[in-house]
Write a protein that holds these residues in place. Structure first.
Motif, PDB file in Angstrom:
ATOM      1  N   MET A   1      -3.815  -8.084   2.554  1.00  0.00           N
ATOM      2  CA  MET A   1      -3.221  -7.191   1.589  1.00  0.00           C
ATOM      3  C   MET A   1      -1.895  -6.699   2.144  1.00  0.00           C
ATOM      4  O   MET A   1      -1.793  -6.299   3.279  1.00  0.00           O
ATOM      5  N   SER A   3       1.593  -4.237   1.268  1.00  0.00           N
ATOM      6  CA  SER A   3       1.935  -3.088   0.447  1.00  0.00           C
ATOM      7  C   SER A   3       3.438  -2.881   0.431  1.00  0.00           C
ATOM      8  O   SER A   3       4.055  -2.671   1.473  1.00  0.00           O
ATOM      9  N   GLU A  84      -3.997   5.708   0.956  1.00  0.00           N
ATOM     10  CA  GLU A  84      -4.024   5.128  -0.386  1.00  0.00           C
ATOM     11  C   GLU A  84      -3.686   3.639  -0.331  1.00  0.00           C
ATOM     12  O   GLU A  84      -4.213   2.840  -1.107  1.00  0.00           O
ATOM     13  N   HIS A  85      -2.844   3.250   0.628  1.00  0.00           N
ATOM     14  CA  HIS A  85      -2.357   1.874   0.710  1.00  0.00           C
ATOM     15  C   HIS A  85      -3.092   1.040   1.761  1.00  0.00           C
ATOM     16  O   HIS A  85      -2.929  -0.174   1.785  1.00  0.00           O
ATOM     17  N   GLY A  88      -7.363   2.243   0.344  1.00  0.00           N
ATOM     18  CA  GLY A  88      -7.527   2.437  -1.086  1.00  0.00           C
ATOM     19  C   GLY A  88      -8.059   3.797  -1.506  1.00  0.00           C
ATOM     20  O   GLY A  88      -8.621   3.941  -2.581  1.00  0.00           O
ATOM     21  N   TRP A  89      -7.858   4.804  -0.663  1.00  0.00           N
ATOM     22  CA  TRP A  89      -8.322   6.140  -1.021  1.00  0.00           C
ATOM     23  C   TRP A  89      -7.464   6.734  -2.135  1.00  0.00           C
ATOM     24  O   TRP A  89      -6.235   6.677  -2.076  1.00  0.00           O
ATOM     25  N   SER A 133     -14.834   3.272   6.256  1.00  0.00           N
ATOM     26  CA  SER A 133     -13.887   2.452   5.505  1.00  0.00           C
ATOM     27  C   SER A 133     -12.917   1.715   6.429  1.00  0.00           C
ATOM     28  O   SER A 133     -12.647   0.533   6.244  1.00  0.00           O
TER      29      SER A 133
END
Length: 144
Positions: A1, A3, A84-85, A88-89, A133
């Protein structure tokens, strides 16, 4: 992933790009786990001490998540915003950690120790979730 947001933070000098390191990732997560276990296993510890240990555990786990993606930050607050990145929170979770960061700074730099037990309990729970996580990112790392 990948970002775009994290890459943009590199471009403006807020993050540094650096190859991921399994050793550093694992060390940071082990530190986070050790600090959190100290909080959860110690009965009678002052709320302020619990808060500081849980905050440091959350910070270490957040740094581990950044390192899994090949980034590093020198700004303590930014590692929480990057969750968040990385894992994914949603904002409603990482903003609690951001609030804890501000409370920690007020206590450490201004002597304003306003660390309610309810916030500390929420921090401990979020930190446990964060560690779980972040642990799931190990598949992204090269074997050192």
């Amino acid at each position: 992933m990948t970002s775009t947001t994290l890459d943009n933070l590199v471009r403006i000098g807020k993050l540094k790009s650096q190859p991921p390191s399994r050793g550093e990732f694992e060390s940071l997560l082990n530190l986070a786990r050790t600090l959190l276990v100290t909080v959860t296993d110690s009965k009678g510890m002052a709320t302020e001490s619990q808060f500081v240990l849980a905050y440091d555990a959350a910070h270490a786990a957040s740094r581990a998540a950044l390192r899994a993606f090949g980034y590093r930050s020198e700004d303590r607050y930014l590692v929480f915003q990057c969750l968040e990145h990385t894992i994914g929170w949603p904002p409603e979770k990482w903003r609690i950690l951001d609030t804890c960061h501000r409370r920690r700074n007020a206590a450490e730099y201004e002597g304003n120790v306003d660390l309610p037990a309810s916030l500390t309990a929420e921090l401990v729970g979020l930190t446990a979730e964060l560690i779980d996580s972040a642990s799931g990112l190990d598949h992204m790392l090269p074997s050192d």
